[in-house]
Design an enzyme around this catalytic site. Structure first.
Site, PDB file in Angstrom:
ATOM      1  CG  HIS A 154      82.072  12.965  43.159  1.00  0.00           C
ATOM      2  ND1 HIS A 154      82.309  13.576  44.653  1.00  0.00           N
ATOM      3  CD2 HIS A 154      81.761  13.860  42.420  1.00  0.00           C
ATOM      4  CE1 HIS A 154      82.105  14.695  44.138  1.00  0.00           C
ATOM      5  NE2 HIS A 154      81.631  15.182  43.053  1.00  0.00           N
TER       6      HIS A 154
ATOM      7  NE  ARG B 151      88.278  15.455  48.916  1.00  0.00           N
ATOM      8  CZ  ARG B 151      88.342  16.663  49.503  1.00  0.00           C
ATOM      9  NH1 ARG B 151      89.397  17.323  49.652  1.00  0.00           N
ATOM     10  NH2 ARG B 151      87.097  17.047  49.904  1.00  0.00           N
TER      11      ARG B 151
ATOM     12  CG  ASN C 194      77.902   3.715  44.412  1.00  0.00           C
ATOM     13  OD1 ASN C 194      78.648   4.488  43.827  1.00  0.00           O
ATOM     14  ND2 ASN C 194      76.792   4.216  45.333  1.00  0.00           N
TER      15      ASN C 194
ATOM     16  NE  ARG D  25      76.584   8.758  39.167  1.00  0.00           N
ATOM     17  CZ  ARG D  25      75.288   9.086  38.924  1.00  0.00           C
ATOM     18  NH1 ARG D  25      74.419   8.387  39.343  1.00  0.00           N
ATOM     19  NH2 ARG D  25      75.170  10.043  38.167  1.00  0.00           N
TER      20      ARG D  25
ATOM     21  CD  GLU E  22      85.988   9.464  62.946  1.00  0.00           C
ATOM     22  OE1 GLU E  22      87.134  10.146  63.470  1.00  0.00           O
ATOM     23  OE2 GLU E  22      85.354  10.204  62.699  1.00  0.00           O
ATOM     24  CD  GLU E  23      89.646   5.357  66.795  1.00  0.00           C
ATOM     25  OE1 GLU E  23      89.844   5.279  68.126  1.00  0.00           O
ATOM     26  OE2 GLU E  23      90.404   5.093  66.087  1.00  0.00           O
TER      27      GLU E  23
ATOM     28  N   GLY F 163      85.408   8.686  70.430  1.00  0.00           N
ATOM     29  CA  GLY F 163      86.228   9.130  71.748  1.00  0.00           C
ATOM     30  C   GLY F 163      85.159   9.245  72.809  1.00  0.00           C
TER      31      GLY F 163
ATOM     32  CB  SER G 233      72.029   5.045  37.592  1.00  0.00           C
ATOM     33  OG  SER G 233      71.308   4.618  36.353  1.00  0.00           O
TER      34      SER G 233
END
Length: 249
Positions: free
Chosen positions: A198, A203, A192, A194, A104-105, A107, A72
């Site tokens: 993750h 990724r 943030n 943390r 997000e933009e 459509g 935390s």
């Protein structure tokens, strides 16, 4: 008066990209944020003194928090990124829900620009093995040419269909159904440290990672650029993340 027809975009007007855009547009994030949050448990209001001290003096505490997974204190900071990437990257990105905010933009509200993803020659194209145990290897020049030419042809046809519907007065939210996931979109993503750790643990591939990950290359490109920005903001936290196997606390 009749509706003014939407100009038709010619194939020459399409833009093809193999990169992504990641910009840090706003941040409130430092190693001191971790320290005052952690020390409130034992120092109460005196923990505010950490904001005036050099966090280098307490890098051992940051490492302890990371090592023993006291997570935390790493949440009391904020980073907002502007990201431009193919839609298929965003569909993976938004699986990360805890500690993230997205806009997000749309459509529905704007005509989408003809910017599309075509991988360059560095992108590995061939999957070998079975799910859970496969690897990607280099493609041949012929395979790269096939990918490039096929995607460009598909994008040109899809965008022409999109503009044809708009010219006929079809609503943007309906016409966009013709567009592929290789279309570029843009968004703001706020997180943030943390939640970012993750994300990076899943990724990106890294030699220091205790737990291996096998991300799709395009979302890894986004992760690498976000990681570089975060490392400059919170160098002690970043060092502890790497020293402890790149596992989010």
């Amino acid at each position: 008066m009749g509706r003014t027809p939407t100009p038709v975009t010619t194939p020459e007007s399409l833009t093809f990209r193999s990169d992504v855009t990641v910009e840090l547009v706003k941040s409130s994030a430092s190693d001191a944020d971790v320290l005052f949050a952690a020390r409130v448990s034992t120092a109460g209001e005196q923990s505010l003194d950490e904001l005036k001290k050099d966090p280098e003096r307490s890098k051992g505490l940051i490492n302890y928090l990371m090592r023993d997974r006291h997570g935390s204190p790493f949440e009391h900071n904020s980073m907002t990124f502007f990201i431009s990437a193919p839609i298929f990257v965003f569909r993976e990105f938004m699986r990360h829900r805890v500690g993230w905010s997205y806009n997000e933009e749309s459509g529905r509200y704007r005509e989408l620009e003809p910017v599309f993803y075509v991988p360059d020659a560095s992108r590995k194209l061939v999957q070998e093995g079975r799910p859970g145990k496969y690897v990607f290897v280099e493609g041949t020049p012929a395979q790269h040419e096939a990918v490039s030419s096929t995607l460009r042809e598909s994008y040109e046809q899809a965008y022409a269909s999109y503009q044809k519907m708009l010219a006929e007065g079809v609503a943007r939210e309906v016409a966009r159904a013709a567009l592929p996931v290789g279309l570029f979109s843009s968004m703001y993503a706020t997180c943030n440290a943390r939640s970012l750790m993750h994300f990076l643990g899943l990724r990106t591939q890294h030699e220091l990672a205790k737990v291996p990950s096998f991300p799709q290359r395009e979302i890894e490109m986004v992760g690498e650029r976000m990681e570089a920005e975060w490392a400059a903001l919170m160098p002690l936290t970043y060092a502890a993340f790497n020293a402890n196997g790149r596992v989010a606390p």
